[in-house]
Design a protein around this motif. Sequence first.
Motif, PDB file in Angstrom:
ATOM      1  N   GLU A 236       0.818  -1.209   0.000  1.00  0.00           N
ATOM      2  CA  GLU A 236       0.000   0.000   0.000  1.00  0.00           C
ATOM      3  C   GLU A 236       0.857   1.267   0.000  1.00  0.00           C
ATOM      4  O   GLU A 236       0.330   2.368  -0.050  1.00  0.00           O
TER       5      GLU A 236
ATOM      6  N   LYS B 122      -5.658   0.489   8.330  1.00  0.00           N
ATOM      7  CA  LYS B 122      -6.308   0.983   7.114  1.00  0.00           C
ATOM      8  C   LYS B 122      -7.803   1.109   7.395  1.00  0.00           C
ATOM      9  O   LYS B 122      -8.444   0.131   7.781  1.00  0.00           O
TER      10      LYS B 122
ATOM     11  N   ASN C  12     -12.306   1.317  -7.517  1.00  0.00           N
ATOM     12  CA  ASN C  12     -11.598   0.198  -6.889  1.00  0.00           C
ATOM     13  C   ASN C  12     -11.056   0.614  -5.539  1.00  0.00           C
ATOM     14  O   ASN C  12     -10.509   1.699  -5.381  1.00  0.00           O
ATOM     15  N   GLY C  13     -11.246  -0.258  -4.554  1.00  0.00           N
ATOM     16  CA  GLY C  13     -10.701   0.006  -3.224  1.00  0.00           C
ATOM     17  C   GLY C  13     -11.525   0.979  -2.409  1.00  0.00           C
ATOM     18  O   GLY C  13     -11.094   1.423  -1.351  1.00  0.00           O
TER      19      GLY C  13
ATOM     20  N   GLY D  69     -14.278   0.430  -0.818  1.00  0.00           N
ATOM     21  CA  GLY D  69     -14.844  -0.173   0.390  1.00  0.00           C
ATOM     22  C   GLY D  69     -16.187  -0.846   0.148  1.00  0.00           C
ATOM     23  O   GLY D  69     -16.888  -1.200   1.090  1.00  0.00           O
ATOM     24  N   LYS D  70     -16.525  -1.076  -1.106  1.00  0.00           N
ATOM     25  CA  LYS D  70     -17.822  -1.707  -1.431  1.00  0.00           C
ATOM     26  C   LYS D  70     -17.886  -3.133  -0.899  1.00  0.00           C
ATOM     27  O   LYS D  70     -18.817  -3.513  -0.185  1.00  0.00           O
ATOM     28  N   THR D  71     -16.869  -3.930  -1.277  1.00  0.00           N
ATOM     29  CA  THR D  71     -16.876  -5.330  -0.846  1.00  0.00           C
ATOM     30  C   THR D  71     -16.845  -5.434   0.674  1.00  0.00           C
ATOM     31  O   THR D  71     -17.565  -6.245   1.266  1.00  0.00           O
ATOM     32  N   THR D  72     -16.046  -4.579   1.305  1.00  0.00           N
ATOM     33  CA  THR D  72     -15.966  -4.600   2.766  1.00  0.00           C
ATOM     34  C   THR D  72     -17.331  -4.326   3.379  1.00  0.00           C
ATOM     35  O   THR D  72     -17.748  -4.997   4.329  1.00  0.00           O
TER      36      THR D  72
HETATM   37  N1  ATP Z   1      -8.412  -8.175   4.803  1.00  0.00           N
HETATM   38  C1  ATP Z   1      -7.926  -6.960   4.537  1.00  0.00           C
HETATM   39  N2  ATP Z   1      -6.768  -6.560   5.105  1.00  0.00           N
HETATM   40  C2  ATP Z   1      -6.283  -5.331   4.867  1.00  0.00           C
HETATM   41  N3  ATP Z   1      -6.869  -4.432   4.065  1.00  0.00           N
HETATM   42  C3  ATP Z   1      -8.019  -4.757   3.456  1.00  0.00           C
HETATM   43  C4  ATP Z   1      -8.612  -6.043   3.661  1.00  0.00           C
HETATM   44  N4  ATP Z   1      -9.750  -6.101   2.936  1.00  0.00           N
HETATM   45  C5  ATP Z   1      -9.852  -4.915   2.314  1.00  0.00           C
HETATM   46  N5  ATP Z   1      -8.828  -4.082   2.618  1.00  0.00           N
HETATM   47  C6  ATP Z   1      -8.618  -2.710   2.135  1.00  0.00           C
HETATM   48  O1  ATP Z   1      -9.823  -2.005   2.290  1.00  0.00           O
HETATM   49  C7  ATP Z   1     -10.053  -1.141   1.176  1.00  0.00           C
HETATM   50  C8  ATP Z   1     -11.415  -1.417   0.598  1.00  0.00           C
HETATM   51  O2  ATP Z   1     -11.415  -2.696  -0.043  1.00  0.00           O
HETATM   52  P1  ATP Z   1     -12.686  -3.288  -0.758  1.00  0.00           P
HETATM   53  O3  ATP Z   1     -12.350  -4.657  -1.175  1.00  0.00           O
HETATM   54  O4  ATP Z   1     -13.854  -3.113   0.126  1.00  0.00           O
HETATM   55  O5  ATP Z   1     -12.814  -2.361  -2.035  1.00  0.00           O
HETATM   56  P2  ATP Z   1     -13.871  -2.444  -3.222  1.00  0.00           P
HETATM   57  O6  ATP Z   1     -14.656  -1.175  -3.171  1.00  0.00           O
HETATM   58  O7  ATP Z   1     -14.615  -3.692  -3.169  1.00  0.00           O
HETATM   59  O8  ATP Z   1     -12.921  -2.402  -4.503  1.00  0.00           O
HETATM   60  P3  ATP Z   1     -13.041  -3.174  -5.910  1.00  0.00           P
HETATM   61  O9  ATP Z   1     -13.902  -2.374  -6.775  1.00  0.00           O
HETATM   62  O10 ATP Z   1     -11.642  -3.185  -6.391  1.00  0.00           O
HETATM   63  O11 ATP Z   1     -13.564  -4.534  -5.605  1.00  0.00           O
HETATM   64  C9  ATP Z   1      -8.911  -1.395   0.210  1.00  0.00           C
HETATM   65  O12 ATP Z   1      -7.969  -0.363   0.348  1.00  0.00           O
HETATM   66  C10 ATP Z   1      -8.321  -2.699   0.662  1.00  0.00           C
HETATM   67  O13 ATP Z   1      -6.931  -2.685   0.444  1.00  0.00           O
END
Ligand code: ATP
Lengths: 258, 398
Positions: free
Chosen positions: A24, A31, A53-54, A56-59
């Motif tokens: 990162e 983070k 990307n990144g 935070g959607k998936t989170t």
């Molecule tokens: N297990 C983890 N450990 C450390 N950092 C994480 C973890 N999971 C997610 N992150 C960080 O949290 C942030 C959000 O990630 P997330 O996967 O939610 O993004 P996203 O919106 O789904 O992106 P994309 O469109 O690429 O799928 C990113 O910066 C990622 O690096």
Amino acid sequence: MEPMLVATGLRKTFTLSRKQQQIEKSNQKVKVAVDNLSFVANKGEIYGLLGPNGAGKTTTLRMLATLIRPDEGDALLDGISVVNNPDAVRSRIGFLTGELKLEDFFTPNYLFDFFSDLHGVDPAVAAARKTELFEKFGIDRFAEVKVANLSTGMKQKVSLVISVVHDPDVIIFDEPTNGLDVLTAKVVTDFLLELRERGKTVILSTHIFSLVEKLCDRVGVIINGRMVACDTLPAVCDGMSLEDRFFELYKAHVAEEV
Amino acid sequence: MKNILTVMKKELRRFLGDRRMLATLVLPGILIYVVYSLMGSAFSDVMGGTEDMEYRVLTHNLSPTVATITEQSGLNITYVACTDCAEEHSPEAIAESINEGGYHAYLVFPENFDESIATYDPALGLPAPEVKIYYNSSDADSATAYSTLLALLDALESSMTNRFDVNMSQDVTFDVASEEDVTGMLFSMLMPLLLVILMFSSCMAMTAESIAGEKERGTIATLLITPIKRSELALGKIAALSVMSLLGGLCSFTGVLLALPKLMGGEALGAVDASVYTVSDYAMILFIILSTILVFVSLIAVLSALANSVKEASTLISPLMLVVTVVGVSGMFTGGAQSNALFLIPVYNSVQCISGVFSMSYEPLQIILTVAANLATTGLFVVLLTRLFNNEKVMFKK
Ligand SMILES: Nc1ncnc2c1ncn2[C@@H]1O[C@H](COP(=O)(O)OP(=O)(O)OP(=O)(O)O)[C@@H](O)[C@H]1O
Ligand SMILES: [Mg+2]
């Protein structure tokens, strides 16, 4: 409008290992992936989470699906808390994301029955549902082929079908059309529209504007873990195209942070 | 409960349908049988092959007494008098007749040996008549001929000054060890070690595959978003893995049971025979094996849940294999009266019990303590595994 899913003040931080810090390019140990995120998804609507990307959607979706616990905040699904009563939430939702894999060793047919059993679906109901869904997605042609020997798209279809074996009230799909050809993508979007017709609540994440424009009743735009806009599609767009509006929001918020 | 069964059925289907996994279960038992049978028959070839061998011994001034007692004792030795030589051979000639002349030894008596020994009085201080046996130690047959002759002459010498005999009667068996004792000693020494190692290794591959493997491939996450309880998932997996490992454990046990008599030379010797044990002895062993497998599976499951890949799991587990081996070896040395509290230590208690049952000196209480302690330990590990399944940092660490 009856709210089905109410998220309030969701926050999630990850502790970064030294290796992750190098990747990162930061020396922060923590983070913040999602920060004070709130939104409401109503019954019978498709709610879209849009973000780069990144963002935070998936989170966010993983927290809603009880795979991970929020550091702060909570989400209520039909009044049930994802933090305090995750087991009950799990039986009401279907979750699809790239992280959830199917065992290579088994066939789609077996896996459908297995997950129906785990969800406690009546065998007769499960059998009827299987016939219908397998036909809709064309899985009947490879129902007896081991998952190991399926293509990426075929696997994605099977995962999708398995995520709804129990006919959940809330369907949470993370980039459901990723890796699918236009024909299959259309089957998926039609399926989402059909779910809405049947009064289900659909929450989907994507970075594809056209998908949001075509499907979503309401949309939330996430940038750097924060909700920067959340309303009906016309209200968010404010007379512009969604794409132009997104760039405007992005500039405003990234500039604000710098 | 229904969910536990569903998970269990899936796991069983997974492993019963996988030839490679089945092989890791069944092969150790078969292998140990084959290897021990081969080793056993190799041993008896080495030991039994010399029995009907005829020894040819070249002699000089052969003593009639020695010739007579050789005949009486039924030894298969043919004496060939060296006719054409009045003198003793030169060292070169001796080497030639032993190495190339087809003789196994060259036996030299002084002249009039029989009279000399009859009249010899050690009190006079004169040198005693000397018998010489030339042989080739690098030739197995020659070496055997030498030791046979040596024993014969020693017996002759001691009979001449005979004051008393030890164990001379031919028709009495002085070794009172029964078949049970010999079998018991052998089985109680080797069984615990072999069984514990075989059981551990049959649990290892499958459990690591089922838990660390599912984590590595992301398939466990799919199970974790279903409404089943984490404890049900843990129990279902451990139950299925235990059933499979029990299958492997029983294969190994049967293999060892059949292999040990083979190792000792098969039915020919008749001293080692697994049929000296009763059905209840075997039932005890079954309980011990089952409870030990539960401990192994649940312990390996916990370690596998902590690992991110099958490879990492193997790294975590392999030091344990060493510990288990050491504990297994302890079964060979400890024995006799022991404090009952020691039977509360998992694995050690199993080793002691297996050793006890096979030496026919166990107390039922010790077995009850062992099984109870092992079940309690398993319960503890199941709780721990459930906790790990609930811990997102453990389950989704990348
Ligand atoms: N297990 C983890 N450990 C450390 N950092 C994480 C973890 N999971 C997610 N992150 C960080 O949290 C942030 C959000 O990630 P997330 O996967 O939610 O993004 P996203 O919106 O789904 O992106 P994309 O469109 O690429 O799928 C990113 O910066 C990622 O690096
Ligand atoms: Mg994502």
